[in-house]
Write a protein that holds these residues in place. Structure first.
Motif, short mmCIF file in Angstrom:
data_model
loop_
_atom_site.label_atom_id
_atom_site.label_comp_id
_atom_site.label_asym_id
_atom_site.label_seq_id
_atom_site.Cartn_x
_atom_site.Cartn_y
_atom_site.Cartn_z
N LEU A 160 0.84 -1.20 0.00
CA LEU A 160 0.00 0.00 0.00
C LEU A 160 0.87 1.24 0.00
CD1 LEU A 160 -2.90 1.12 0.18
CD2 LEU A 160 -2.67 1.05 2.66
N ARG A 161 0.67 2.10 -0.99
CA ARG A 161 1.45 3.34 -1.07
C ARG A 161 0.78 4.30 -2.06
NH1 ARG A 161 6.90 0.72 -3.36
NH2 ARG A 161 7.73 2.56 -2.34
N ILE A 162 1.06 5.59 -1.88
CA ILE A 162 0.63 6.59 -2.86
C ILE A 162 1.72 6.68 -3.91
CG2 ILE A 162 0.09 9.02 -3.25
CD1 ILE A 162 -1.00 9.19 -0.46
N VAL A 163 1.36 6.37 -5.15
CA VAL A 163 2.37 6.37 -6.22
C VAL A 163 2.28 7.60 -7.11
CG1 VAL A 163 2.56 3.87 -6.23
CG2 VAL A 163 0.86 4.98 -7.69
N GLY A 164 1.28 8.43 -6.91
CA GLY A 164 1.17 9.65 -7.69
C GLY A 164 0.17 10.61 -7.07
N LEU A 179 6.32 7.90 -8.13
CA LEU A 179 7.17 6.85 -7.59
C LEU A 179 8.29 6.56 -8.58
CD1 LEU A 179 7.60 4.69 -5.37
CD2 LEU A 179 6.19 3.15 -6.77
N ARG A 180 9.52 6.84 -8.19
CA ARG A 180 10.68 6.62 -9.06
C ARG A 180 11.40 5.33 -8.76
NH1 ARG A 180 9.12 9.93 -12.96
NH2 ARG A 180 9.07 12.14 -12.35
N ASP A 181 11.49 4.97 -7.50
CA ASP A 181 12.21 3.79 -7.08
C ASP A 181 11.31 2.94 -6.18
OD1 ASP A 181 13.90 1.84 -6.19
OD2 ASP A 181 15.45 3.19 -5.43
N ARG A 185 10.72 3.85 0.25
CA ARG A 185 9.41 4.22 0.78
C ARG A 185 9.18 5.73 0.64
NH1 ARG A 185 5.86 0.18 1.40
NH2 ARG A 185 4.65 2.04 1.86
N THR A 186 9.57 6.28 -0.50
CA THR A 186 9.39 7.70 -0.78
C THR A 186 8.93 7.88 -2.21
OG1 THR A 186 11.69 8.00 -1.47
CG2 THR A 186 11.17 8.40 0.87
N THR A 193 7.49 26.88 -7.62
CA THR A 193 8.28 27.88 -6.88
C THR A 193 8.18 29.25 -7.53
OG1 THR A 193 9.84 26.17 -6.21
CG2 THR A 193 10.54 28.46 -5.94
N ALA A 194 8.36 29.28 -8.87
CA ALA A 194 8.30 30.53 -9.63
C ALA A 194 9.31 31.55 -9.14
CB ALA A 194 6.89 31.12 -9.58
N GLY A 195 10.45 31.07 -8.67
CA GLY A 195 11.54 31.95 -8.26
C GLY A 195 12.70 31.76 -9.21
N SER A 196 13.91 31.72 -8.65
CA SER A 196 15.08 31.48 -9.49
C SER A 196 15.02 30.10 -10.13
CB SER A 196 16.35 31.60 -8.63
OG SER A 196 16.29 30.71 -7.52
N ALA A 197 14.38 29.16 -9.46
CA ALA A 197 14.11 27.84 -10.04
C ALA A 197 12.60 27.67 -10.15
CB ALA A 197 14.70 26.75 -9.15
N PRO A 198 12.11 27.13 -11.28
CA PRO A 198 10.66 27.03 -11.46
C PRO A 198 9.99 26.08 -10.48
CG PRO A 198 11.81 25.92 -13.23
CD PRO A 198 12.86 26.66 -12.46
N VAL A 199 10.70 25.02 -10.08
CA VAL A 199 10.14 24.05 -9.15
C VAL A 199 11.18 23.68 -8.11
CG1 VAL A 199 8.52 23.08 -10.83
CG2 VAL A 199 10.79 22.06 -10.56
N THR A 200 10.71 23.15 -6.99
CA THR A 200 11.59 22.60 -5.96
C THR A 200 11.30 21.11 -5.87
OG1 THR A 200 11.57 24.66 -4.69
CG2 THR A 200 12.20 22.66 -3.51
N ARG A 201 12.37 20.32 -5.82
CA ARG A 201 12.22 18.87 -5.78
C ARG A 201 12.74 18.33 -4.45
NH1 ARG A 201 10.96 17.42 -10.98
NH2 ARG A 201 11.59 18.92 -12.58
N ALA A 202 12.02 17.35 -3.92
CA ALA A 202 12.43 16.73 -2.67
C ALA A 202 11.65 15.44 -2.49
CB ALA A 202 12.19 17.65 -1.47
N PRO A 203 12.18 14.46 -1.75
CA PRO A 203 11.42 13.24 -1.48
C PRO A 203 10.37 13.47 -0.40
CG PRO A 203 13.56 13.13 -0.42
CD PRO A 203 13.55 14.39 -1.21
N LEU A 204 9.23 12.79 -0.55
CA LEU A 204 8.17 12.80 0.46
C LEU A 204 7.79 11.35 0.76
CD1 LEU A 204 5.75 15.65 -0.76
CD2 LEU A 204 7.44 15.76 1.08
N PRO A 205 7.28 11.07 1.96
CA PRO A 205 6.87 9.70 2.28
C PRO A 205 5.74 9.24 1.38
CG PRO A 205 6.17 11.23 3.99
CD PRO A 205 7.09 11.99 3.12
N ASP A 206 5.72 7.93 1.08
CA ASP A 206 4.71 7.41 0.16
C ASP A 206 3.45 6.94 0.86
OD1 ASP A 206 5.54 5.10 1.39
OD2 ASP A 206 6.01 4.00 -0.44
N ASP A 207 3.35 7.17 2.17
CA ASP A 207 2.15 6.75 2.89
C ASP A 207 1.36 7.93 3.45
OD1 ASP A 207 3.94 7.49 4.85
OD2 ASP A 207 3.27 5.94 6.26
N ARG A 208 1.70 9.13 3.02
CA ARG A 208 1.00 10.34 3.48
C ARG A 208 0.64 11.20 2.28
NH1 ARG A 208 0.58 10.39 9.40
NH2 ARG A 208 2.13 8.85 10.04
N LEU A 209 -0.38 12.02 2.47
CA LEU A 209 -0.76 12.95 1.41
C LEU A 209 0.25 14.10 1.38
CD1 LEU A 209 -3.12 13.38 -0.62
CD2 LEU A 209 -4.11 14.93 1.06
#
Length: 423
Positions: A160-164, A179-181, A185-186, A193-209
């Motif tokens: 059970l996981r949120i994959v998208g 889900l990349r890997d 469990r992330t 972001t709409a700043g110097s970078a258009p988006v910010t990327r980071a891992p989030l847990p796959d069992d939470r919204l």
């Protein structure tokens, strides 16, 4: 069938009255009455009568893209919405999906939101090469930020996981996860972001919204980040303000211990709540008594709660002629009518519900989920209860989503949307 990718299509409409077929998208209408939390604005979408914009966060559409027996279904939700249809049409399933989204919006883990995740997998869904199957659900929250859409794809097996997940507003993707890997469990998340970078990327847990976690991860330094936070807050506030209610008459007939005075979903502690509400708000108690005259047999002068010597409290109907009738003598229909009417008239301060305490009451709308809205009720009781729900819906603070087998009796009640489901 493998878990499909999340799709974020055009927003569906929020119905506010009348009858609509399942899997349809009507023109958006906003009929909630303007009051203290409405502000005057020029003519625009989501405005209430009189040119007021309703800024309460509220769910105006439920989407079941692939969930149990539903495929590509979009249900418009008005102030009062009734799901109608025969047994097996998926009425209770729709409420189950709504409640699960509410739990996720409150920060609950996926396993708590879906106690039986395989029940949400379409019956004919076949696993992909990796043995994965799942479902897709979503909703739209309206409010000060306009329509905000949330869509999630959940893998039910083998794990059970949120994959998208996708959060969008105004045609802009504000949050997207994937889900990349499968071994981790992330999920990989990217937010606007709409700043110097258009988006910010980071891992989030796959069992939470992820939407519910954004306030902990987004700094709010740029206009883009602030837009993400505002949209996420609107969605979370709308989802968290939910009270599932299915009164159990067999548990309401006996005296109960005094406690918090907050009504449980089964309304088992009804007498304790009446002990509190009768003393705190005479106006609402008067409205409750007035409603009981239409739904209970015999004369009703008052509804009282009395403490007993063993520390418990019991509730009684005062007949006005010196006689009182204990709840143990009332029929199932009378007790369910009493409990649901109390829920509609009291609001979140009296209900055992997880509401966002940091948000003023005037900026949120509580949604009551009533499976078996008309169960055990006679024709006069169910119509009186529906009219009470409609009156409260006009004010905007209370919304109601109910399940009935046949809604022909609800035709013509102002402010009520009927969604017909076919088996």
């Amino acid at each position: 069938m493998a878990v499909p990718s999340v799709s974020a299509g055009p927003p569906a409409a929020a119905a506010s009255g009348g009858t609509v077929p399942a899997q349809s998208h009507e023109a958006r209408e906003a009929r909630e009455a303007g009051d203290a939390c409405a502000v005057p604005v020029p003519s625009q979408q989501s405005s209430a009568p009189g040119g007021f914009l309703d800024v309460r966060a509220r769910i105006t559409e439920l989407r079941l893209s692939a969930f149990a027996g539903h495929r590509r279904a979009g249900f418009p939700l008005g102030p009062v919405t009734l799901f109608a249809g025969p047994s097996g049409a998926g009425k209770t399933t729709a409420l189950m999906a709504y409640e699960a989204l509410a739990r996720l919006g409150g920060g609950a883990p996926l396993a708590e939101a879906f106690s039986d995740p395989l029940a949400g997998v379409p019956q004919r869904a076949r696993p992909d090469a990796g043995g994965r199957r799942g479902f897709r659900i979503g909703c739209t929250a309206d409010g000060a930020e306009g329509p905000v859409r949330l869509d999630i794809a959940v893998q039910a097996e083998p794990g059970l996981r949120i994959v998208g997940e996708r959060l969008t507003a105004g045609g802009v993707v504000l949050l997207q996860t994937a889900l990349r890997d499968p071994g981790r469990r992330t999920v990989q998340a990217a937010w606007h972001t709409a700043g110097s970078a258009p988006v910010t990327r980071a891992p989030l847990p796959d069992d939470r919204l992820g939407t519910a976690l954004l306030p902990l991860r987004v700094a709010g330094k740029t206009d883009g980040q602030r837009r993400v936070l505002a949209a996420a807050e609107q969605m979370v506030v709308a989802l968290r303000s939910v009270f599932p209610c299915d009164p159990r008459p067999e548990c309401m007939r006996t005296p109960v211990p005094t406690g918090s005075g907050r009504l449980l979903p089964g309304c088992d502690n009804l007498a304790d709540v009446l002990w509190r509400t009768r003393a705190e708000c005479s106006r609402r108690h008067g409205l409750l008594v007035e409603a009981l005259r239409a739904g209970c047999a015999g004369p009703v002068a008052d509804l009282v709660a009395e403490p007993l010597s063993d520390g418990t409290v019991c509730a009684l109907l005062d007949r006005g002629d010196g006689f009182r009738t204990g709840l143990n003598r009332l029929g199932d229909g009378e007790l369910r009518y009493l409990a649901l009417t109390l829920v509609l008239l009291t609001g979140p301060g009296v209900l055992e519900v997880d509401v966002p305490g940091e948000v003023p009451d005037a900026l949120r709308a509580l949604t009551v989920l009533a499976d078996g809205f008309d169960r055990s009720l006679d024709p006069s009781q169910r119509l009186a209860l529906l009219r009470t729900a409609a009156r409260m819906g006009e004010r905007g603070h209370i919304r109601c989503l109910g399940v009935v087998s046949d809604a022909s009796w609800a035709t013509g009640v102002e402010g009520v949307t009927v969604v017909h489901l076919d088996a």
